[in-house]
Write a protein that holds these residues in place. Structure first.
Motif, PDB file in Angstrom:
ATOM      1  N   SER A 132       0.811  -1.216   0.000  1.00 34.47           N
ATOM      2  CA  SER A 132       0.000   0.000   0.000  1.00 34.47           C
ATOM      3  C   SER A 132       0.842   1.262   0.000  1.00 34.47           C
ATOM      4  CB  SER A 132      -0.924   0.024   1.227  1.00 34.47           C
ATOM      5  OG  SER A 132      -0.152   0.057   2.420  1.00 34.47           O
ATOM      6  N   ARG A 238      -6.603   2.920  12.481  1.00 29.74           N
ATOM      7  CA  ARG A 238      -6.061   3.722  11.378  1.00 29.74           C
ATOM      8  C   ARG A 238      -5.029   2.923  10.581  1.00 29.74           C
ATOM      9  NH1 ARG A 238      -7.885   8.787  11.822  1.00 29.74           N
ATOM     10  NH2 ARG A 238      -8.716   9.438  13.842  1.00 29.74           N
ATOM     11  N   LEU A 241      -6.851   0.052   8.565  1.00 31.25           N
ATOM     12  CA  LEU A 241      -7.619   0.485   7.388  1.00 31.25           C
ATOM     13  C   LEU A 241      -6.713   1.032   6.298  1.00 31.25           C
ATOM     14  CD1 LEU A 241     -10.678   0.418   6.871  1.00 31.25           C
ATOM     15  CD2 LEU A 241     -10.099   0.113   9.282  1.00 31.25           C
ATOM     16  N   LYS A 242      -5.714   1.810   6.678  1.00 27.40           N
ATOM     17  CA  LYS A 242      -4.894   2.504   5.681  1.00 27.40           C
ATOM     18  C   LYS A 242      -3.779   1.624   5.112  1.00 27.40           C
ATOM     19  CE  LYS A 242      -5.752   7.186   7.392  1.00 27.40           C
ATOM     20  NZ  LYS A 242      -6.353   7.714   6.164  1.00 27.40           N
ATOM     21  N   THR A 243      -3.358   0.594   5.842  1.00 21.10           N
ATOM     22  CA  THR A 243      -2.267  -0.245   5.349  1.00 21.10           C
ATOM     23  C   THR A 243      -2.650  -1.720   5.258  1.00 21.10           C
ATOM     24  OG1 THR A 243      -1.335  -0.498   7.584  1.00 21.10           O
ATOM     25  CG2 THR A 243      -0.513   1.331   6.256  1.00 21.10           C
ATOM     26  N   ALA A 246      -6.080  -2.211   3.282  1.00 21.50           N
ATOM     27  CA  ALA A 246      -5.891  -1.572   1.968  1.00 21.50           C
ATOM     28  C   ALA A 246      -4.834  -2.303   1.156  1.00 21.50           C
ATOM     29  CB  ALA A 246      -5.495  -0.109   2.155  1.00 21.50           C
ATOM     30  N   LEU A 308     -12.369   7.622   9.035  1.00 24.31           N
ATOM     31  CA  LEU A 308     -11.922   6.489   8.232  1.00 24.31           C
ATOM     32  C   LEU A 308     -13.002   5.960   7.293  1.00 24.31           C
ATOM     33  CD1 LEU A 308      -9.949   4.522  10.981  1.00 24.31           C
ATOM     34  CD2 LEU A 308      -8.955   5.629   8.975  1.00 24.31           C
ATOM     35  N   GLU A 311     -12.122   5.260   3.659  1.00 23.62           N
ATOM     36  CA  GLU A 311     -11.321   4.043   3.505  1.00 23.62           C
ATOM     37  C   GLU A 311     -12.192   2.798   3.697  1.00 23.62           C
ATOM     38  OE1 GLU A 311     -10.289   6.651   5.159  1.00 23.62           O
ATOM     39  OE2 GLU A 311      -8.397   7.212   4.213  1.00 23.62           O
ATOM     40  N   VAL A 315     -12.337   0.187   0.713  1.00 20.83           N
ATOM     41  CA  VAL A 315     -11.676  -1.106   0.892  1.00 20.83           C
ATOM     42  C   VAL A 315     -12.685  -2.244   0.970  1.00 20.83           C
ATOM     43  CG1 VAL A 315     -10.234  -2.444   2.468  1.00 20.83           C
ATOM     44  CG2 VAL A 315      -9.648  -0.081   1.975  1.00 20.83           C
TER      45      VAL A 315
END
Length: 614
Positions: A132, A238, A241-243, A246, A308, A311, A315
């Protein structure tokens, strides 16, 4: 079957004509037809990398050893698949089909092994964070403006990133090629099984390292421990979800790009359960015990999920992941509902405060400090509160204390957001309660001083926090003016008797009264002044500016009038201070000195002063 036996098999099979009584005899080295040639070449490649036929193939990875040959292997398998389709179309009972099917099974076993080896050996390069963050990492280094001393270091970093990206890209490309080959060959189920087995363990391991617990009962956990877990969850959500999610989504979409249905179901198998457990935690907290100190952590979680949501929606966009989106939304709704209940509990706690003991010195009431500090923290969550309170009407009573009626309509109608309206209302509830608590003072002057101190504290807290932005300058100016309106009332009640002793009657002037009457007036003044000093010596004004302003106003009203009497008596008896019975106990400067020591919180009983800070 060896190459020689296969060639003999193909020759003999080709020599039999369909329905013909004659048998065509092949020369020892005739050319095979294209289908037979493809079948032979496929067997040649497949058997070369058959682990059961070659010790070298058993210990070596095809794609790691020679990616070019790996690509050729996939091409031969593709040709084998075409041959099988052609055989089925021509004669489904042909013995060639059985032989081709066995070759395909051998090839698929090899590809299953290769697929697993690539996944396992490239865990570091295919971890979600790397997948990601590859482009962002390169962007962050290329966008910087290094000086000469940093050039070498940044160049090495760029090279390192480039190498990681290269290895990662090659692995992803090989996985995609193998997956497409296996899916088109009818072995998609086996491919997905291997992929989900490896990648699901990585997701589970990732959440475990982030500290996310699969299940928790908020009712049974002490708040101190629970608060620590919430802090861990806020960070974990966080990152996850972001890494984590994703990255897995990016990898899964790339590997199974050839089939939307497989891509979606595969990602669901990998991530759904872990994602559901992630959002079960805030839902559990929302269902736990309601207590004022839990408000802010719940707002933190509400804020986190709201922030979030893009995301989450991206996702988990597929229909098969609708349960995850629903779970996240459910957690958000339940947190909002609990926060509403906590706000109602907070309002009710203010209204039900039954303490009747006046605050010593008419200082800041503990309810004022607690409420305004609490509201100041709440104002930091204005966006979340705005969403939560948007469709929640205020329950405004028909009657308010007389002194606050003028604020009820303006204060609640002027705010431009639901959060501002709710917080403005809670401030008003506090002011109503303080108005009632002021009545507990037996001395009216002290009740006015109590209102001055507490309303000023409220205004100062509003100005010094986000409340000021929410409630607005007009609100601040209006309530600051109210503080100033209380000051003259306090002066009139607290010092009116003192000043009245110095004022001559309507039909007389200071020059017309005789010495005897002047001394009587002065005696009355001395008694009233000393009584006022005695009573007010323990009263407190924590705000330095208001304290000094109020003392200056009192001195301006008392000292000049007293000085006139003092001068009047001295003009008739220059040594009046030394004449017994003159009634003169203080010089004008003495009055200033006494007044200057007021409102610092001195205690009458203890005889010493203690300073207070606002």
């Amino acid at each position: 079957m060896t190459r020689r036996s296969l060639r003999e098999f193909l020759y003999s099979a080709a020599s039999i004509g369909s329905g013909s009584s004659s048998v065509r005899t092949l020369s020892p080295s005739p050319s095979l037809n294209s289908m037979d040639q493809s079948l032979f070449e496929a067997q040649d490649m497949i058997m070369k990398w058959d682990a059961n036929s070659s010790a070298y193939a058993k210990i070596t990875s095809l794609f790691h050893s020679n990616r070019k040959e790996g690509k050729e292997y996939l091409r031969r398998v593709g040709e084998l698949r075409k041959v099988m389709n052609a055989i089925v179309a021509a004669d489904a009972s042909s013995p060639k089909l059985v032989h081709a099917q066995k070759l395909m099974e051998t090839a698929m076993k090899r590809l299953e092994k290769e697929f697993y080896q690539i996944l396992a050996s490239n865990r570091d390069h295919l971890d979600p964070e790397s997948v990601s963050g590859r482009s962002s990492a390169r962007a962050s280094t290329s966008d910087s403006e290094p000086n000469d001393s940093e050039d070498d270091e940044i160049q090495r970093a760029d090279e390192s990133i480039a190498e990681v990206e290269r290895v990662s890209s090659l692995a992803m490309s090989d996985l995609q090629s193998i997956a497409e080959c296996m899916i088109s060959s009818g072995y998609g189920k086996e491919c997905v099984k291997i992929y989900t087995l490896v990648r699901r363990s990585i997701v589970d391991e990732g959440l475990y390292k982030l500290g996310v617990e699969r299940s928790i009962s908020a009712h049974k956990v002490d708040w101190v421990v629970l608060e620590m877990k919430i802090k861990v969850w806020l960070h974990a959500a966080r990152v996850a979800l972001k890494t984590l999610f994703a990255g897995e989504r990016i990898l899964c979409d790339h590997v199974f790009a050839s089939s939307d249905s497989i891509r979606q179901s595969c990602y669901s198998e990998i991530a759904a359960e872990a994602a559901l457990s992630l959002f079960s935690f805030p839902e559990s907290i929302a269902k736990g015990k309601r207590a004022p100190e839990r408000m802010f952590r719940m707002l933190d979680m509400y804020d986190a999920i709201s922030d979030l949501w893009p995301e989450i929606d991206a996702v988990f966009s597929d229909e098969v992941m609708a349960s995850v989106r629903s779970k996240a939304l459910s957690a958000l709704v339940k947190l909002g509902e609990t926060i509403r209940l906590l706000l109602s509990d907070f309002e009710s706690a203010i209204q039900k405060d039954t303490s009747k003991t006046p605050v010593p010195g008419a200082g800041i009431h503990p309810l004022t400090r607690y409420t305004m500090n609490y509201l100041g923290f709440l104002a930091d969550y204005q966006d979340a509160l705005g969403e939560i309170c948007a469709d929640w009407p205020l329950n405004v009573p028909e009657s308010l204390p007389e002194g606050l009626l003028e604020y009820s309509a303006d204060s609640l109608n002027s705010p431009t957001s639901a959060a501002a309206a709710r917080l403005s209302w809670l401030v008003l509830v506090l002011l109503c309660k303080l108005d009632g608590k002021a009545q507990h003072y037996k001395d009216v002057a002290q009740s006015y001083l109590f209102l001055i101190n507490n309303l000023n504290y409220v205004v100062a807290k509003v100005q010094g926090s986000e409340l000021g932005f929410l409630l607005g300058e007009e609100w601040i100016a209006k309530h600051a003016a109210k503080v100033k309106q209380y000051a003259p009332k306090f002066e009139r009640v607290a010092w009116g008797k003192v000043i009245m002793t110095l004022q001559p009657g309507e039909a007389s002037s200071l020059e017309s009264i005789n010495d005897s009457e002047a001394r009587v007036r002065l005696a009355r003044f001395n008694f009233a002044f000393e009584e006022a000093i005695r009573m007010q010596s323990g009263w407190s004004i924590p705000d330095l500016k208001i304290r000094e302003e109020l003392k200056a106003t009192i001195a301006q009203r008392v000292v000049p009038a007293y000085r006139s009497f003092y001068v009047r008596l001295r003009s008739s008896a220059p040594q009046v201070e030394m004449v017994p019975g003159s009634g003169v106990k203080y010089a004008p400067e003495d009055l200033v000195n006494h007044i200057s020591h007021l409102f610092s919180g001195s205690s009458v009983s203890s005889g010493h002063s203690s300073s207070h800070s606002s």
